[in-house]
Write an enzyme that holds these catalytic residues in place. Sequence first.
Site, PDB file in Angstrom:
ATOM      1  N   MET A 115       0.850  -1.182   0.000  1.00 34.55           N
ATOM      2  CA  MET A 115       0.000   0.000   0.000  1.00 34.55           C
ATOM      3  C   MET A 115       0.892   1.239   0.000  1.00 34.55           C
ATOM      4  O   MET A 115       1.838   1.338   0.769  1.00 34.55           O
ATOM      5  CB  MET A 115      -0.989   0.007   1.159  1.00 34.55           C
ATOM      6  N   TYR A 124       4.420   2.831  12.640  1.00 35.96           N
ATOM      7  CA  TYR A 124       3.769   2.654  11.331  1.00 35.96           C
ATOM      8  C   TYR A 124       2.337   2.149  11.463  1.00 35.96           C
ATOM      9  O   TYR A 124       1.934   1.667  12.499  1.00 35.96           O
ATOM     10  CB  TYR A 124       4.606   1.828  10.369  1.00 35.96           C
ATOM     11  N   GLU A 125       1.581   2.327  10.395  1.00 33.14           N
ATOM     12  CA  GLU A 125       0.135   2.070  10.367  1.00 33.14           C
ATOM     13  C   GLU A 125      -0.616   2.918  11.388  1.00 33.14           C
ATOM     14  O   GLU A 125      -1.626   2.498  11.942  1.00 33.14           O
ATOM     15  CB  GLU A 125      -0.173   0.581  10.581  1.00 33.14           C
ATOM     16  N   GLY A 126      -0.134   4.128  11.623  1.00 31.69           N
ATOM     17  CA  GLY A 126      -0.775   5.043  12.562  1.00 31.69           C
ATOM     18  C   GLY A 126      -0.089   5.012  13.902  1.00 31.69           C
ATOM     19  O   GLY A 126      -0.080   3.987  14.576  1.00 31.69           O
TER      20      GLY A 126
END
Length: 601
Positions: free
Chosen positions: A162, A439-441
Amino acid sequence: MSTYIAPVRDMQFVMNELAGLEAVTQLPGYEESSPDLVEAIMDEAGKFASEVIDPINSVGDRQGCTWKDGVVTAADGYKDAYKLFVETGWNAMPCSTEFGGQGLPTLVSMAVQEMWKSASISFALCPMLTTGAIEAIAHHGSDELKNTYLPKMVEGTWTGTMNLTEPQAGSDLSAVRSKAIPQDDGSYRISGTKIFITWGEHDMAENIIHLVLARLPDAPPGVKGISLFVAPKYLVNADGSLGARNDLICASIEHKMGIHGSATAVMSFGEKDGAIGYLVGEANKGLGYMFTMMNHARLNVGLEGVGVSERAYQHALAYARERVQGAPIGDKSGVAKPIIHHPDVRRMLMDMKSRTEAMRALAYWVAAQMDHAHNDPDAAKAKEAQAMVDFLTPVVKGWCTESSVEITSTGIQVHGGMGFIEETGACQYMRDSRITPIYEGTTAIQANDLVGRKLAKDKDDAGKTGVGAAALTTKIRATVDELSKDAKLSDIGQQLGAALVQFEKATQWLLANYDSNPQTALAGAVPYLFLTGVVTGGWLMARAAQIAQKHLDGGSGDDFYKAKLATARYFAAHQLPKAAAYAAEVTEGSASVLSLEESLF
């Protein structure tokens, strides 16, 4: 160096007796997931993790990936391990049967994926991102996109990524500048630069399918103007064979603190005519589509926290059993013994063990709720399960990852000075864990989501807020009431009850103050996330203690249950009291966070 051994006994205990695997396997679509099948899967996955993935973990850390002229080569052993991973069907395990997956419950796939993450986070990131991309295309792509890409991605022959973040944007996706120009044939020409793309380029698979956020020429500003596109590394011909190389390239890879075995790429799209891409779903709705992938990734990153903590614990335990140094306090023999006999080493190991088991219990329990939310024919039960998934997903991500940084640091401390030496291997787990709260928020993003969306804006039909938190409180209160009547476990019940009071206090304070002063409320969001994690983890450990005590009272001589009781008691005595401190940070300390003028920092 120790060898990773999957904690199958504890995994099965959590799945079967805490998360309710039997009820999950009775849901429509999961009927074939019998206990015997699940047990066989767990045993084989454990062997694969120990024998194939774990040996390449330290190699990947030492060598890293190499980049030359846009080509990325994985560390020694990674390509062969990935090939075997695909050939033995592990990549397809968590995916739907519609495109060749095995369609196993999320609860089962979560346990298996923990093994991959314990053995090597770097390796596990590749199939994790692929599974997320599969979910996004399966939920929102056209039939043509699904038929073209999903069979090979489910198989693992093609991997997925992504592409969200850009150099100027960071976590602010409203600032995305990548462009997508429509073409006469229905495709789009994409141009722009994306950074921090995990496994964005490598030599382990035939093709890499990039999911890319970009803007159409007439897109409205901000997040409402973002669309999602599929841009393959190699274009796919009508017969499914690979065609020409697309106009996208890995411009470089990052030199990182940890996860060296995973390539973190800077991807450049459209240096010539533009990378050919295909719109997923409707225009300008890409961010919502990408959240299908991001929510999947957030739960899996939380599971990374569990996995790396388990690995660090096993490594520290092996060292503590082997390292002989000094006679323990009170031992009058004067004979030096392994350091596991020293009280503070025992304290550190108990801390690592109990917290990891609580984190595992939380992750698996939420996975089971996902299965009920998606497959339970009872609409009311499915709705209740979804409420728990929504409320606790940011907690799994934030609490488990932040805890893993502390747990892996403790693992180094168990080793003493040798832990600071790279050759012992303890350092890698801490370095690898440090990215997981980012990562990923980041943890703050998870906490803001928890307080702002999952608490303050979570309303029932009557407009009452905090529905998910209230439902969780009801479940925990029921356990507290049961424990209060059990003389053998009343100590755990008292600690859990006191912690629950603090959770309720902080919850009500946030609900009362969020609308009038959201900045002050969000200043306490991260402590509230930690509070929720500790209390929910403590609740599940208390339930584990109840189950273990029942088995022991029934005549079981299994030492596993004795260990579970001791571990649950340790968590109750050492972790649940932290609830009061977290609640005080929320209710009494939030204003002080904002009290200093910017110029005085």
